[in-house]
Scaffold this motif. Sequence first.
Motif, mmCIF file in Angstrom:
data_model
loop_
_atom_site.group_PDB
_atom_site.id
_atom_site.type_symbol
_atom_site.label_atom_id
_atom_site.label_comp_id
_atom_site.label_asym_id
_atom_site.label_seq_id
_atom_site.Cartn_x
_atom_site.Cartn_y
_atom_site.Cartn_z
ATOM 1 N N GLN A 116 39.457 -9.363 39.005
ATOM 2 C CA GLN A 116 39.705 -7.542 38.589
ATOM 3 C C GLN A 116 39.169 -7.967 37.092
ATOM 4 O O GLN A 116 40.174 -8.919 35.722
ATOM 5 N N VAL A 117 38.018 -8.004 37.223
ATOM 6 C CA VAL A 117 37.111 -7.686 35.818
ATOM 7 C C VAL A 117 36.631 -6.520 35.252
ATOM 8 O O VAL A 117 36.479 -5.581 36.715
ATOM 9 N N PRO A 118 36.064 -6.325 34.178
ATOM 10 C CA PRO A 118 35.948 -5.525 33.853
ATOM 11 C C PRO A 118 34.478 -4.740 34.541
ATOM 12 O O PRO A 118 33.849 -5.969 35.019
ATOM 13 N N ARG B 60 38.388 -1.360 35.742
ATOM 14 C CA ARG B 60 38.795 -3.136 36.502
ATOM 15 C C ARG B 60 38.545 -2.306 37.314
ATOM 16 O O ARG B 60 39.587 -1.740 38.335
ATOM 17 N N TRP C 112 31.344 -3.778 33.662
ATOM 18 C CA TRP C 112 30.444 -4.333 33.239
ATOM 19 C C TRP C 112 29.799 -5.570 33.745
ATOM 20 O O TRP C 112 28.574 -6.129 33.857
ATOM 21 N N GLN C 113 31.161 -6.442 33.971
ATOM 22 C CA GLN C 113 31.168 -7.409 34.690
ATOM 23 C C GLN C 113 30.346 -7.879 36.112
ATOM 24 O O GLN C 113 29.892 -8.435 36.004
ATOM 25 N N LEU C 114 30.443 -6.831 36.153
ATOM 26 C CA LEU C 114 30.240 -6.363 37.773
ATOM 27 C C LEU C 114 28.681 -5.600 37.731
ATOM 28 O O LEU C 114 28.580 -5.386 38.952
ATOM 29 N N ASP C 115 28.599 -5.344 36.964
ATOM 30 C CA ASP C 115 27.199 -4.582 36.606
ATOM 31 C C ASP C 115 26.823 -2.947 37.787
ATOM 32 O O ASP C 115 26.281 -2.348 38.272
ATOM 33 N N GLU D 9 40.836 -0.622 29.312
ATOM 34 C CA GLU D 9 39.772 -0.793 30.346
ATOM 35 C C GLU D 9 39.543 -0.051 31.898
ATOM 36 O O GLU D 9 41.038 -0.640 32.054
#
Length: 63
Positions: free
Chosen positions: A42-44, A25, A46-49, A23
């Motif tokens: 460091q998140v995917p 990030r 989609w979590q940050l829109d 994925e």
Amino acid sequence: MIVCTVEQHDIVDSSGVPTGEHELRATYALDLETNTILSLPQVPLWQLDAVYLPSLDSWVIGA
């Protein structure tokens, strides 16, 4: 608008073993309005829109 720097990461299962999937990030970003460099969790994406903008060839937040 915030332009993200992204890296590909391996997805791991609950025991920490790689699943073979990957994925993207976000790691850092540049706020184009203030010219400020931001450190992101460091998140995917989609979590940050975040969305991909072909015109910039980049992932952005707040487009």
